[in-house]
Design an enzyme around this catalytic site. Structure first.
Site, mmCIF file in Angstrom:
data_model
loop_
_atom_site.group_PDB
_atom_site.id
_atom_site.type_symbol
_atom_site.label_atom_id
_atom_site.label_comp_id
_atom_site.label_asym_id
_atom_site.label_seq_id
_atom_site.Cartn_x
_atom_site.Cartn_y
_atom_site.Cartn_z
ATOM 1 N N GLY A 19 22.432 -33.493 -11.360
ATOM 2 C CA GLY A 19 21.746 -33.923 -12.582
ATOM 3 C C GLY A 19 21.789 -35.423 -12.846
ATOM 4 O O GLY A 19 21.668 -35.847 -14.003
ATOM 5 N N THR A 20 21.911 -36.239 -11.799
ATOM 6 C CA THR A 20 21.879 -37.686 -12.042
ATOM 7 C C THR A 20 20.490 -38.134 -12.512
ATOM 8 O O THR A 20 20.367 -39.084 -13.289
ATOM 9 C CB THR A 20 22.282 -38.490 -10.775
ATOM 10 O OG1 THR A 20 21.396 -38.147 -9.716
ATOM 11 C CG2 THR A 20 23.715 -38.196 -10.367
ATOM 12 N N LEU A 100 7.972 -23.318 -6.714
ATOM 13 C CA LEU A 100 7.456 -22.763 -7.963
ATOM 14 C C LEU A 100 6.009 -22.351 -7.795
ATOM 15 O O LEU A 100 5.264 -22.952 -7.017
ATOM 16 C CB LEU A 100 7.500 -23.827 -9.066
ATOM 17 C CG LEU A 100 8.819 -24.075 -9.781
ATOM 18 C CD1 LEU A 100 8.641 -25.185 -10.811
ATOM 19 C CD2 LEU A 100 9.332 -22.806 -10.434
ATOM 20 N N ASN A 112 7.360 -33.979 -10.283
ATOM 21 C CA ASN A 112 8.558 -33.924 -9.431
ATOM 22 C C ASN A 112 8.814 -35.317 -8.873
ATOM 23 O O ASN A 112 7.894 -36.104 -8.711
ATOM 24 C CB ASN A 112 8.326 -32.961 -8.264
ATOM 25 C CG ASN A 112 9.536 -32.862 -7.346
ATOM 26 O OD1 ASN A 112 10.675 -32.821 -7.804
ATOM 27 N ND2 ASN A 112 9.300 -32.833 -6.039
ATOM 28 N N HIS A 114 10.519 -36.936 -5.431
ATOM 29 C CA HIS A 114 10.989 -36.576 -4.084
ATOM 30 C C HIS A 114 11.491 -37.851 -3.401
ATOM 31 O O HIS A 114 10.847 -38.897 -3.500
ATOM 32 C CB HIS A 114 9.833 -35.958 -3.289
ATOM 33 C CG HIS A 114 10.244 -35.523 -1.927
ATOM 34 N ND1 HIS A 114 10.967 -34.364 -1.707
ATOM 35 C CD2 HIS A 114 10.078 -36.105 -0.713
ATOM 36 C CE1 HIS A 114 11.222 -34.255 -0.412
ATOM 37 N NE2 HIS A 114 10.684 -35.293 0.211
HETATM 38 C C1 GAR Z 1 17.092 -37.069 -6.068
HETATM 39 O O1 GAR Z 1 17.317 -37.972 -5.018
HETATM 40 C C2 GAR Z 1 15.753 -36.366 -5.911
HETATM 41 O O2 GAR Z 1 14.791 -37.209 -5.354
HETATM 42 C C3 GAR Z 1 16.126 -35.249 -4.975
HETATM 43 O O3 GAR Z 1 17.365 -34.790 -5.446
HETATM 44 C C4 GAR Z 1 18.064 -35.901 -6.017
HETATM 45 C C5 GAR Z 1 18.449 -35.590 -7.458
HETATM 46 O O4 GAR Z 1 19.627 -34.975 -7.558
HETATM 47 N N1 GAR Z 1 15.104 -34.241 -5.027
HETATM 48 C C6 GAR Z 1 14.681 -33.576 -3.957
HETATM 49 O O5 GAR Z 1 15.165 -33.728 -2.849
HETATM 50 C C7 GAR Z 1 13.561 -32.588 -4.236
HETATM 51 N N2 GAR Z 1 12.915 -32.212 -3.002
HETATM 52 P P1 GAR Z 1 20.361 -34.908 -8.977
HETATM 53 O O6 GAR Z 1 19.405 -35.368 -10.048
HETATM 54 O O7 GAR Z 1 20.739 -33.458 -9.121
HETATM 55 O O8 GAR Z 1 21.564 -35.806 -8.900
#
Ligand code: GAR
Length: 212
Positions: A19-20, A100, A112, A114
């Site tokens: 959740g950063t 989803l 989203n 990515h």
């Molecule tokens: C971020 O780097 C985001 O781009 C990635 O997860 C991280 C967020 O994690 N998302 C993906 O890879 C989606 N395909 P966090 O918010 O839980 O710390």
């Protein structure tokens, strides 16, 4: 896909992990640097630390575990049933790792982020550090992140914004992830501000940014 700028956008955040990304949006919202209020946080995993971050601020949370469902359609039905009562204007995926199926009422209202320059290094299995590993293994000189509208395929919907960062000689997964995430912390709020200002116009699969 537009929103009157007068009142804060109601955002529901969907996550699966630490959740950063949520934290960044919460900090900016509290500092009045994002015209938005996070009204609901939903996790696809019961052990996601992102849930704690929301609870600490008194934000309503829910868990809809992906593993309880076989088909993405069944999972999505349950998820949107939990989201709907919170009446979000926009849904933001923030480290949300499941496919989803978007109901018609939310088409063009789900974003989203990515951690790659799509369409490279996207799709099933490309998430978090796996993306950075693949970028390094491939020998890329440039990495980055992409904000896009979510459709019914992984990492596929119309691109709203992208930010490139350099891949440096001594990079490992951690150093590259840190650089990409720094870019993410800027570009996701920027995209949300454009959405909130009603400045995003979808034309086929291209997103036009209207002048401010
Ligand atoms: C971020 O780097 C985001 O781009 C990635 O997860 C991280 C967020 O994690 N998302 C993906 O890879 C989606 N395909 P966090 O918010 O839980 O710390």
């Amino acid at each position: 896909m537009s929103q009157t700028p007068s009142k804060p956008l109601r955002i529901a955040v969907l996550l699966s992990g630490s959740g950063t990304t949520l934290e960044n949006l919460l900090v900016l919202s509290a500092a009045h640097q994002l015209p938005a209020e996070i009204v609901f946080v939903l996790s696809s995993r019961a052990d996601a630390y992102g849930l704690e971050r929301a609870k600490q601020r008194g934000i309503p949370t829910a868990v809809v575990e992906r593993k309880r469902f076989v088909l993405p359609e069944e999972f999505s039905d349950a998820l949107f049933e939990a989201v709907r009562p919170h009446r979000p204007d926009l849904i933001c995926l923030a480290g949300f790792l499941s496919l989803l199926k978007i109901p018609a009422e939310y088409a063009g209202r789900v974003l989203n982020i990515h951690p790659a320059l799509l369409p490279s290094f996207g799709g099933k299995g490309y998430y978090g550090n796996r993306v950075h590993e693949a970028v390094l293994k491939h020998g890329c000189k440039v990495a980055g992140c992409t904000v896009h509208f979510v459709d019914n395929e992984y990492d596929h919907g119309p691109i709203v914004a992208q930010r490139a960062v350099a891949v440096l000689e001594g990079d490992d997964v951690e150093s590259l992830a840190a650089r990409v995430q720094e870019a993410e912390r800027e570009v996701y709020p920027e995209a949300i501000r454009l959405y909130a200002a009603g400045r995003l116009r979808l034309e086929d699969r291209r997103v036009r940014v209207l002048p401010g």
